[in-house]
Design a protein around this motif. Structure first.
Motif, short mmCIF file in Angstrom:
data_model
loop_
_atom_site.label_atom_id
_atom_site.label_comp_id
_atom_site.label_asym_id
_atom_site.label_seq_id
_atom_site.Cartn_x
_atom_site.Cartn_y
_atom_site.Cartn_z
N GLU A 132 0.84 -1.19 0.00
CA GLU A 132 0.00 0.00 0.00
C GLU A 132 0.88 1.25 0.00
N PHE A 133 0.53 2.21 -0.84
CA PHE A 133 1.25 3.48 -0.88
C PHE A 133 0.99 4.22 0.42
N THR A 134 2.07 4.65 1.08
CA THR A 134 1.96 5.36 2.35
C THR A 134 2.85 6.60 2.30
N LEU A 135 2.22 7.77 2.44
CA LEU A 135 3.02 9.01 2.50
C LEU A 135 3.93 8.93 3.71
N GLY A 136 5.12 9.39 3.56
CA GLY A 136 6.11 9.31 4.62
C GLY A 136 7.09 8.19 4.33
N LYS A 137 6.57 7.05 3.92
CA LYS A 137 7.44 5.94 3.53
C LYS A 137 7.77 6.04 2.04
N HIS A 138 6.78 6.38 1.25
CA HIS A 138 6.95 6.44 -0.20
C HIS A 138 6.91 7.90 -0.66
N PRO A 139 8.00 8.39 -1.21
CA PRO A 139 7.99 9.77 -1.72
C PRO A 139 6.93 9.91 -2.81
N GLN A 140 6.19 11.00 -2.74
CA GLN A 140 5.14 11.22 -3.72
C GLN A 140 5.77 11.74 -5.01
N GLY A 141 5.60 10.99 -6.05
CA GLY A 141 6.08 11.40 -7.37
C GLY A 141 4.99 12.19 -8.06
N THR A 142 4.81 11.91 -9.34
CA THR A 142 3.82 12.62 -10.12
C THR A 142 2.59 11.75 -10.30
N GLU A 143 1.43 12.33 -10.11
CA GLU A 143 0.18 11.60 -10.28
C GLU A 143 -0.01 11.24 -11.75
N VAL A 144 -0.33 10.01 -12.00
CA VAL A 144 -0.68 9.57 -13.35
C VAL A 144 -2.19 9.61 -13.44
N LYS A 145 -2.70 10.47 -14.33
CA LYS A 145 -4.14 10.64 -14.45
C LYS A 145 -4.76 9.59 -15.37
N ALA A 146 -4.04 9.26 -16.44
CA ALA A 146 -4.61 8.33 -17.41
C ALA A 146 -3.53 7.80 -18.34
N ILE A 147 -3.87 6.71 -18.99
CA ILE A 147 -3.05 6.14 -20.06
C ILE A 147 -3.60 6.71 -21.36
N THR A 148 -2.74 6.97 -22.32
CA THR A 148 -3.24 7.49 -23.60
C THR A 148 -2.84 6.56 -24.75
N TYR A 149 -3.58 6.67 -25.82
CA TYR A 149 -3.23 5.96 -27.06
C TYR A 149 -2.26 6.78 -27.90
N ALA A 150 -2.12 8.07 -27.57
CA ALA A 150 -1.28 8.97 -28.37
C ALA A 150 0.13 8.43 -28.51
N SER A 151 0.57 8.25 -29.70
CA SER A 151 1.93 7.79 -30.03
C SER A 151 2.29 6.44 -29.41
N MET A 152 1.28 5.66 -29.01
CA MET A 152 1.57 4.33 -28.46
C MET A 152 2.17 3.48 -29.58
N GLN A 153 3.26 2.82 -29.24
CA GLN A 153 3.96 2.01 -30.23
C GLN A 153 4.43 0.72 -29.59
N ILE A 154 4.24 -0.37 -30.30
CA ILE A 154 4.71 -1.68 -29.85
C ILE A 154 5.61 -2.25 -30.93
N ILE A 155 6.84 -2.53 -30.57
CA ILE A 155 7.78 -3.15 -31.51
C ILE A 155 7.91 -4.61 -31.09
N ASN A 156 7.44 -5.49 -31.94
CA ASN A 156 7.44 -6.92 -31.65
C ASN A 156 8.11 -7.62 -32.84
N GLU A 157 9.43 -7.70 -32.78
CA GLU A 157 10.21 -8.27 -33.88
C GLU A 157 11.06 -9.43 -33.34
N PRO A 158 10.42 -10.60 -33.13
CA PRO A 158 11.16 -11.74 -32.56
C PRO A 158 12.38 -12.14 -33.39
N GLU A 159 12.28 -11.99 -34.70
CA GLU A 159 13.41 -12.37 -35.57
C GLU A 159 14.64 -11.50 -35.31
N LYS A 160 14.44 -10.30 -34.79
CA LYS A 160 15.55 -9.39 -34.44
C LYS A 160 15.78 -9.35 -32.94
#
Length: 171
Positions: A132-160
């Motif tokens: 569980e995230f606990t302030l004091g133990k875990h430094p608060q980074g940046t809140e992630v509001k959402a995942i986006t599809y913008a520029s999402m890229q998957i490189i799946n080249e098993p041969e390489k």
């Protein structure tokens, strides 16, 4: 979505030695206007997906401060590989935001079905390890509001032997 009763709460010494071993870090953060882009890679597409999820949690807090004290399992489905990655990260964000603020240090994809029978969705089952995230133990980074599809890229080249993902998260 995960139910809070799916969490296994047990002392760290009750996890197996294998569950406590962490894989090497294989991700980086790339600058992007007003957001952040995660670039993750691995020796397989499964590892690239796992690394991308850990990177997202790493942006929210210092991942080295997280202990493996609980675990949960998630399951997601997607219509194609890009949608599957989106749904995977979105469910991981849900585990942090809506469940018991579980911040995960390690992800292990136990099922990765990207070649389902015709008419069925692609799917992932993943075991998530953290605490569980606990302030004091875990430094608060940046809140992630959402995942986006913008520029999402998957490189799946098993041969390489090239497996990479690029995802922009809305912060």
């Amino acid at each position: 979505m995960s139910d809070s009763e799916d969490y296994e709460n047990k002392p760290q010494e009750e996890f197996t030695a294998e569950e406590l071993i962490l894989p090497p870090c294989k991700y980086e953060y790339l600058d992007h206007t007003a957001d952040v882009q995660i670039h993750a890679w691995g020796d397989s597409l499964i590892e690239a997906f796992e690394q991308c999820g850990v990177a997202m949690y790493g942006y929210m807090t210092e991942i080295d401060k997280v202990e493996i004290l609980r675990s949960t399992e998630i399951e997601v489905k997607g219509s194609d590989l890009t949608n599957l990655l989106f749904m995977f990260l979105d469910e991981l964000l849900y585990v942090f935001s809506a469940e018991e603020f579980l911040v995960c240090k390690k992800l292990v994809i136990t099922e990765f079905n990207v070649n389902p029978p015709e008419g069925e969705d692609l799917s992932i089952k993943c075991k998530c390890y953290g605490e569980e995230f606990t302030l004091g133990k875990h430094p608060q980074g940046t809140e992630v509001k959402a995942i986006t599809y913008a520029s999402m890229q998957i490189i799946n080249e098993p041969e390489k032997n090239k497996f990479e993902v690029f995802v922009i998260i809305d912060i």
